[in-house]
Design an enzyme around this catalytic site. Structure first.
Site, short mmCIF file in Angstrom:
data_model
loop_
_atom_site.label_atom_id
_atom_site.label_comp_id
_atom_site.label_asym_id
_atom_site.label_seq_id
_atom_site.Cartn_x
_atom_site.Cartn_y
_atom_site.Cartn_z
N GLY A 188 -4.79 35.30 57.91
CA GLY A 188 -5.89 34.33 57.40
C GLY A 188 -7.47 34.56 57.18
N LYS A 235 11.87 35.88 61.25
CA LYS A 235 10.80 36.83 61.38
C LYS A 235 10.19 36.23 62.93
CE LYS A 235 6.17 37.13 59.76
NZ LYS A 235 4.88 36.45 59.42
N ASN A 244 0.46 34.45 52.18
CA ASN A 244 0.29 32.98 52.46
C ASN A 244 -0.96 32.33 52.20
OD1 ASN A 244 0.69 30.39 52.99
ND2 ASN A 244 1.89 30.81 55.03
N THR A 245 -1.74 32.66 53.04
CA THR A 245 -3.07 31.97 53.07
C THR A 245 -3.90 32.00 51.59
OG1 THR A 245 -3.47 32.22 55.40
CG2 THR A 245 -5.55 31.87 53.97
N ALA A 283 -0.03 39.48 56.58
CA ALA A 283 -1.14 38.92 57.10
C ALA A 283 -2.39 39.90 56.57
CB ALA A 283 -1.33 39.07 58.63
N GLY A 284 -3.43 39.05 56.22
CA GLY A 284 -4.96 39.62 55.95
C GLY A 284 -5.09 39.65 54.48
#
Lengths: 256, 256, 256, 256
Positions: free
Chosen positions: B158, B97, B206-207, B184-185
């Site tokens: 994040g 990635k 993830n976050t 993301a986000g």
């Protein structure tokens, strides 16, 4: 799991309520109801009462589901009360979803008449679940009148526009003590999940399932979405941030 | 089911990709990875390479998952290429990635450098999955360069702000032929469901999982949400309407 | 007032830039341009060059306006450069708005080619105002290349969808040092005001004025809106609050 | 211009109503009121009645403005009626803005009590302008009760959150025949413009002006914004489109 929703002493494992309108045929409807895992289904008393094909709609509702007959067609408290009594007399149980609508364009419920009907029917021993236009003070009055739940609309019925009234529905969730069921307007599984993440106790979905290309698959999608949103709510959602925050360490490596 | 996602010949049953950053401890992480049902996990090459506690992170990743090492920490194409080679040399496989970020405030990826790195690494035989700022033409160049997927961010990493870049991501989904992974986000299960309803092929979270009060329950919530959104997409979502449309018959009854 | 915007040494009192496309006739256009109070107008070099009716479009542009010829029709940097030179040779001045678009469906600009054209034309002494897809790193490269402004789109051109790319445009406003002009997608005066409240330096509006029922009145509306938004920005906008806060005293009175 | 708004026979040239709460000092307030070009100002009867500094607030309201005293502090219809009578007896005229609020957290008005107070005060000859929670049927009842305008909130008062209740306010604008004034929640000039573009007849702004760093400049910004939004509405706003549509001709040129 122990995260059940209790309404009028009935313990429900699914937080998805469904409806019986707009399905192309009864078989598809039955299959979709089953696949939804829902335990509460609303049906218009008027349809049962009509005779003709529709009167057999009750035969196609799974036995384990709780019937929530609705007063669709009522334009005043008085008419809603009359329909509720017919419903009970016809053996459809003592749950009643009150719908009082005189606006024929946007089909927005009349809170004042809805409160009157709620007061009267609670008095008569019904388990009353009123459908309403989102409004904090009207919601509090419904609670005081003895409503078992309060069911504000997310956006006009059948519009598939999602939770347009987010601001006020969030306040109702925070300030009203009986369960809040977001009813009407939810058009996509993600919107049902969002309602649950906001802390709603349940959602009612009809049009979005009944008019999907594949109603049975859509019923399953909503079942998963409601569970996802509820799990997310219970697991503790993070706050949003104005700035980014890396998931992976960003410094040091090649630069150290 | 036959709705699998195929990337570089690998058949995936889950459309949820996960990350390994920000977890409070390795045990929680392992449990969350398992509960997510995910089959693809990203890990910063830098963390593995660091020595110390973090080097054992690979031990806590379930065997059945495909490793997608990332070039977090790279600020140029050249650095990303160097990290990718280290990753392969360290036995972490040939998926990579690409993350090239020189903006330290919003951590927004550099599309131009990302395209360069993608071209070079595809040439070297890597399966390249580039993370990028949403942009149609940059996405097309990544596709032409041989990227296995294109991974636009929904909002700054994040930030838990969801799919702020909806407009352009929808266009990318419609116009680009390799799988689109929204990365993301995404902060809530409903947002993951929404990405899938838009037609995205997968999401990377993830976050939102790692920093939830209960990461394991949150991993499960995202698993359900991705499945809900995908099912909804396949079942044929209805169009939104400006006006209401009753689910139950509204006329006739008491008035007829 | 002393809140002027300076671009390439030119002091502008209006922060509204306008275009010449899509007007029903030249007279309406001229009147709208005048009523808009705008001092910068873009015109496609191609239209001037075409011969026929359109070649006289320059006659209908008020003398006091600064001409910002655009490279509409260019699909590569090379083509844009060629058009820019034609423009200067034809006496249209040394400002050039770069548009490089090869996507014929959404008409989204190609940032990579736009950067190349900007570098070349700055070198040749042009005042370069590049139109671009919102992206922080591409915006920084345009700044480094010597662009006089950076002009990200709010949403696809002619869509009247407003500032869909708010998230990234806000970041560009905060992080890029040359003036930011929000260009394309603005369909309503309120959206122009919003761009100014976000801190944008100017907006470019064409379709929304040209295709209004009354283009002259709409030009005036946008003039007012841009001034309103700018004044609001300078006057110090308040923060949003999660809860209510009374404007009038609420306690004491009848209850004290 | 002939686009005036007429309320109870009074012709108003400005569609911006303002308030007197939260200003740092009376001089700033006076200047802001003047700069706003507003012709209608609301003031809490309670403040005038209190004695002390505040009693002189009326002296700082420009003579040409129409006073719209409000019943802030009332928790029931009965209290609102009492305050209205005090107001008239104190020589503050016969306009009265009804505010009945018992919710002390979100300060959301009580529609049922508001309707009662409206009925009673219209009967007594007041020009009644009720503040309300957005709701179609309650709005219709206020109209039937003889309200001169209906004033739904955009979002909780003082929250600066804009028109969160867009969906229902748009319906009210379309379906109710007396003027609709969007009151509360408007925090930015662009939001005032947006209300006007939706077809609202006027907006009331207090907190956003009074608490701005520069209230006088902000008053001017809102004046411009309201005019911009109204002009845009009258000039005929274009529809939004899913796809792009070029302002300038895109084909032919270099390629022909």
């Amino acid at each position: 799991m122990q995260d059940s929703l209790v309404i009028a002493g009935k313990e429900l494992n699914s937080r998805l309520f469904v409806g019986t309108g707009k399905f192309a045929d009864h078989n598809k409807m039955k299959e979709a109801l089953e696949e939804s895992q829902s335990e509460v289904v609303t049906v218009a008393v008027r349809r049962v009462d009509l005779g003709g094909d529709d009167q057999y709609i009750l035969n196609d509702i799974p036995d384990y589901m709780t019937l929530m007959p609705n007063t669709s067609g009522a334009r005043t408290a008085e008419e809603a009360i009359r329909i509720a009594r017919l419903s009970k007399a016809a053996g459809m149980g003592n749950w009643i979803k009150i719908e009082v609508i005189s606006d024929s364009k946007y089909l927005l419920p009349d809170n004042e008449e809805t409160i009157k009907a709620t007061e009267a029917l609670v008095e008569e021993g019904f388990v009353v679940l009123p459908y309403m236009s989102p409004d904090l003070m009207a919601g509090k009055r419904l609670e005081e009148a003895g409503a078992a739940t309060v069911m504000p609309l997310g956006s006009p019925i059948g519009s598939n526009r999602g939770i347009q009234m987010k601001e006020i529905i969030q306040i109702m969730i925070d300030e009203i003590n009986v369960p809040i069921v977001v009813d009407a307007g939810i058009g996509r599984p993600s919107e049902a999940a969002e309602a649950m993440e906001m802390g709603a106790d349940a959602v009612l979905v009809n049009t979005a399932i009944a008019t999907a290309k594949d109603p049975v698959a859509m019923a399953q999608a909503f079942d998963l979405a409601v569970k996802a949103g509820r799990s997310g709510f219970l697991a503790g959602l993070g706050a949003t941030k104005a700035k980014a925050s890396a998931s992976s360490p960003l410094t040091g490596f090649l630069h150290s």
